[in-house]
Design a protein around this motif. Sequence first.
Motif, PDB file in Angstrom:
ATOM      1  N   ALA A  45      52.959 105.113  22.126  1.00  0.00           N
ATOM      2  CA  ALA A  45      52.393 106.042  23.108  1.00  0.00           C
ATOM      3  C   ALA A  45      52.569 107.499  22.692  1.00  0.00           C
ATOM      4  O   ALA A  45      51.973 108.391  23.298  1.00  0.00           O
ATOM      5  CB  ALA A  45      53.025 105.813  24.479  1.00  0.00           C
ATOM      6  N   SER A 110      46.862 105.677  21.733  1.00  0.00           N
ATOM      7  CA  SER A 110      47.455 106.104  23.000  1.00  0.00           C
ATOM      8  C   SER A 110      46.386 106.699  23.908  1.00  0.00           C
ATOM      9  O   SER A 110      45.380 107.250  23.433  1.00  0.00           O
ATOM     10  CB  SER A 110      48.566 107.143  22.770  1.00  0.00           C
ATOM     11  N   SER A 123      51.588 108.658  29.123  1.00  0.00           N
ATOM     12  CA  SER A 123      50.804 108.099  28.021  1.00  0.00           C
ATOM     13  C   SER A 123      51.083 106.609  27.875  1.00  0.00           C
ATOM     14  O   SER A 123      52.228 106.166  27.966  1.00  0.00           O
ATOM     15  CB  SER A 123      51.147 108.812  26.711  1.00  0.00           C
ATOM     16  N   GLY A 125      50.495 103.386  25.246  1.00  0.00           N
ATOM     17  CA  GLY A 125      50.222 103.169  23.832  1.00  0.00           C
ATOM     18  C   GLY A 125      50.252 101.704  23.455  1.00  0.00           C
ATOM     19  O   GLY A 125      51.007 100.906  24.026  1.00  0.00           O
TER      20      GLY A 125
END
Length: 309
Positions: A45, A110, A123, A125
């Motif tokens: 991420a 991400s 975020s 990912g």
Amino acid sequence: MIHKSSLIKGLIVSVFTMMLSANSFAQQDPQYTHYMYNTLSVNPAYAGQRETLSVVGLHRSQWVGIDGAPQTQSLGIHSPLRNERIGLGLNIVSDALGPARETFVDANFSYTIPLNANDLKLSFGVKGGVHMLDTDWSKGRFQDPDRVFNNNLNLISPMIGAGLYMHTRKWYLGLAVPNFLETEHYDDFQESVATERMHFYAIGGYVFNISETTELKPAFLIKGVSGAPLIADVSANFWFQKKLTAGLAWRWDDSVSALVGLQVTPGMFVGYSYDMTTTGLNNYNSGTHEITLRFEVKRLGRILSPRFF
């Protein structure tokens, strides 16, 4: 009197005997002191979170003075796309221990969501790639008569991982599993099984403004894997004039470290750390050295400003 080389040879042979016996083994991922600069290696991420094209190279020589001790190199490249919510990255890691070498190659994606009107972001990912394990028993000084040491291994397995990364300009928290797959490799000549188990990572850090020219960043990394002891790293780095970093780190029941770094230019950072082992292994090595180089490219229409993370 037992010579150091004989002791270490016996230690490494014992480890690999357990790894390649009829039982499964828990493989630990490579270890870093510069995890705060090498975040993509532990959390997909993080791809694109430096808001520019970032290239990070790292070399780690662990337990210098011990034959066959770990040697790790990594190269990470990541960047946001024009749609700044999307980040892409590529990570390559080579980790050698005695006659064995592991190679990790993975692509990272991400997607970032703003959580408020300020700079709080979350975020998500994912990563996918391959893990390669190769052994060459002609390397080193292994005299074990067991025939498993007469046959080299060349194993390839897939990797699929995911992570979360919540952050502002002042702090960050992350959780990740670099590989969900527990792939088993069957060795027909010894009926041995090698298993890659799931690793769990938690990372975090905060930047305190001490003065107009000095900042302090404590950070942590916790790594867990079934069948192995928990690994916890804690560090504290000062950042002076946005140029020089200096700090200390501690790894639970393993080592203490000194870290220094220099922001040579807005787009180039150099970091070095020295680890001193705090276990009985300290009697047989002269420490661990780690070097990091980071290069970043100015994005069109933007001023590249050095960042702590």
